[in-house]
Scaffold this active site. Structure first.
Site, PDB file in Angstrom:
ATOM      1  N   VAL A  12      -1.401   6.553   0.664  1.00 47.03           N
ATOM      2  CA  VAL A  12      -1.163   5.969   1.987  1.00 47.03           C
ATOM      3  C   VAL A  12      -2.526   5.697   2.628  1.00 47.03           C
ATOM      4  CG1 VAL A  12      -0.090   6.244   4.246  1.00 47.03           C
ATOM      5  CG2 VAL A  12       0.974   7.298   2.248  1.00 47.03           C
TER       6      VAL A  12
ATOM      7  N   HIS B  78      -1.673  -3.406   6.619  1.00 48.29           N
ATOM      8  CA  HIS B  78      -0.451  -3.601   7.402  1.00 48.29           C
ATOM      9  C   HIS B  78      -0.783  -3.732   8.889  1.00 48.29           C
ATOM     10  CE1 HIS B  78       2.587  -3.034   4.282  1.00 48.29           C
ATOM     11  NE2 HIS B  78       1.839  -2.055   3.789  1.00 48.29           N
TER      12      HIS B  78
ATOM     13  N   GLU C 200       0.326  -0.304  -6.752  1.00 50.53           N
ATOM     14  CA  GLU C 200       1.463  -0.554  -5.873  1.00 50.53           C
ATOM     15  C   GLU C 200       2.023  -1.945  -6.151  1.00 50.53           C
ATOM     16  OE1 GLU C 200       0.552   0.079  -1.771  1.00 50.53           O
ATOM     17  OE2 GLU C 200       0.234   2.245  -2.021  1.00 50.53           O
TER      18      GLU C 200
ATOM     19  N   HIS D  98       3.235  -4.073  -2.977  1.00 48.95           N
ATOM     20  CA  HIS D  98       2.356  -4.386  -1.843  1.00 48.95           C
ATOM     21  C   HIS D  98       1.637  -5.717  -2.083  1.00 48.95           C
ATOM     22  CE1 HIS D  98      -0.435  -3.093   1.503  1.00 48.95           C
ATOM     23  NE2 HIS D  98      -1.163  -4.036   0.927  1.00 48.95           N
TER      24      HIS D  98
END
Length: 347
Positions: free
Chosen positions: A255, A263, A318, A321
Site C-alpha cells: 500500500v 490515486h 499489481e 492497478h
C-alpha cells in the site's frame, strides 16, 4: 568559571615559575590544561541553547531516517540481488496473507456469507464500507453519450518529463505540495482527473465490445482514505507480532505511503472484473487482466507495477492497478516493457 578565576590561575602559575624555575615546563603544561578546560566550559555555558537545539535536530533526524522507505538503484546488479533476497523473506509473510484469504473464503462459504465480504475483510486494497460506490462498465457507460465513448483525435507525439500526465509519484517522489487538478466524476462517488475520462470511457467501451466486463473499484482517493488503508495494514502486521518499523516497511510494499499514491492525483484506477474481484496476482491471468495488459496502452494507460520490476517501482506486482500517462508514452512503455520510473529517467 569566570575571568577572575582565569586571572588567578595565570598569576599563580607565574609565581610558581619564579619560585621554581626548574619546573617551568611542568607548570606551563598545567596552566595550558587548566586554560583549555576553562575555554571549553565557558563555550558550553555561553552556547547552551544552540547545543540543545542541535542535539534535538540530530535526534529527530535519526528517528526520521529510520522510517524512510528504502531506495533501490536500478543500475546496480548487487543491489538488485540484495533486494530480491529481501523480497523472498517478505514473501513468507505475504504467503500467510494469501492463506488468510483462503481461510476467510472457506469460512464465508460455510456460514453462507458472500465471498466478496470475506475478501473485503482481508484484502489490503479492498474498499471497505457501504459508502463507497462500485460500478460495472455497463453502469458507467450508461451515463454517457455514445460520442463520449469515442477515442479522442490524434495526439502530439512529443512528450516531456514536465507533462502533467507523466508526473512521477512514488516513495522517492511524493506528490508536490502545490499540485492541483480538477476532479471529474466517473459515476456516483467515483472520481478521477477529468482530463483522463474520455480515454478511460473509450477503453471501457472497447473492452465491452470484446466481451470483457470491467469494474472500477478505486480511482481517486483522498489523503484520509490513503492513510486509513495504510494504517490498517500496519495494525494487521503489528497484531501478528511484528515491530512497528518492520510492519511499516512491509505495509509500504503493498500500500503506498500516504502522500506518495497515484490515486491521490486522480491518474490511477484499480480495475477488476465481475467474475474475479480479488485484487491479487491471479487477476493478471484472467481474460480481463490479459485484455487490459494488451490494450491499455492504446488508450493512454499502463500497467503501473509490472511483475519482475519490483526492485524499480518499490511496489509488489499489481495487475489491477493502471495509470494514465497519455497514448504516446503508454505505447512506448508497454511495447518496451518499461516502468514509469525508467521512462521518465530516459527523457
Amino acid at each position: 568559571m569566570n575571568e577572575t578565576w582565569k586571572e588567578s590561575v595565570i598569576l599563580g602559575a607565574r609565581r610558581k615559575m619564579r619560585r621554581y624555575p626548574f619546573f617551568k615546563g611542568i607548570i606551563t603544561l598545567d596552566l595550558t590544561v587548566k586554560l583549555l578546560l576553562y575555554y571549553i566550559c565557558n563555550g558550553i555555558a555561553s552556547n547552551t541553547k544552540k547545543l540543545v537545539s542541535l542535539t534535538v535536530l540530530l535526534v529527530f533526524y535519526t528517528i526520521s531516517c529510520s522510517f524512510c522507505a528504502p531506495m533501490f538503484p536500478v543500475d546496480d546488479e548487487m543491489e538488485q540481488q540484495v533486494f530480491t533476497e529481501h523480497l523472498e523473506e517478505e514473501n513468507i509473510t505475504l504467503a500467510l496473507e494469501e492463506t488468510e484469504i483462503e481461510e476467510a473464503k472457506k469460512t464465508a462459504e460455510e456460514s453462507g456469507d458472500t465471498l466478496a465480504a470475506a475478501e473485503e475483510a482481508v484484502n489490503p486494497e479492498a474498499e471497505a464500507g457501504d459508502d463507497i460506490d462500485k460500478y460495472s462498465a455497463d453502469e458507467i457507460l450508461a451515463a454517457y453519450d455514445p460520442e463520449d465513448m469515442q477515442l479522442p483525435g490524434e495526439v502530439s507525439g512529443e512528450v516531456s518529463a514536465d507533462d502533467w500526465n507523466l508526473l512521477l509519484v512514488n516513495s522517492r517522489h511524493p506528490i508536490p505540495e502545490n499540485y492541483e487538478f480538477t476532479l471529474g466524476t466517473i459515476r456516483g462517488s467515483l472520481q478521477c482527473d477529468e482530463r483522463i475520462i474520455p480515454e478511460f470511457m473509450s477503453m471501457l467501451q472497447a473492452a465491452k465490445e470484446d466481451g470483457i466486463d470491467l469494474e472500477v473499484c478505486s480511482p481517486y482517493r483522498t489523503l484520509d482514505r490513503q492513510e486509513y488503508l495504510f494504517d490498517r495494514k500496519i495494525v494487521r502486521y503489528t497484531n501478528r507480532g511484528m515491530s512497528y518499523i518492520d510492519a511499516y516497511k512491509l505495509a509500504a510494499r503493498v500500500v503506498n505511503v500516504p502522500g506518495t499514491s497515484e490515486h491521490q492525483i486522480g491518474l490511477a484506477l484499480d480495475i477488476y472484473t465481475d467474475s474475479y474481484k480479488t485484487l491479487d496476482e491471479g487477476f493478471g491471468e484472467t481474460a480481463a487482466g490479459i485484455w487490459l495488459r494488451e490494450h491499455c496502452g492504446e488508450y493512454g494507460f499502463i500497467l503501473r507495477y509490472p511483475k519482475g520490476k519490483e526492485y524499480i517501482t518499490g511496489i509488489e506486482y499489481e495487475p489491477w492497478h493502471f495509470r494514465y500517462v497519455g497514448r504516446t508514452a503508454a505505447k512506448e512503455i508497454m511495447e518496451q516493457g518499461l516502468t514509469l520510473e525508467e521512462y521518465v529517467e530516459n527523457l
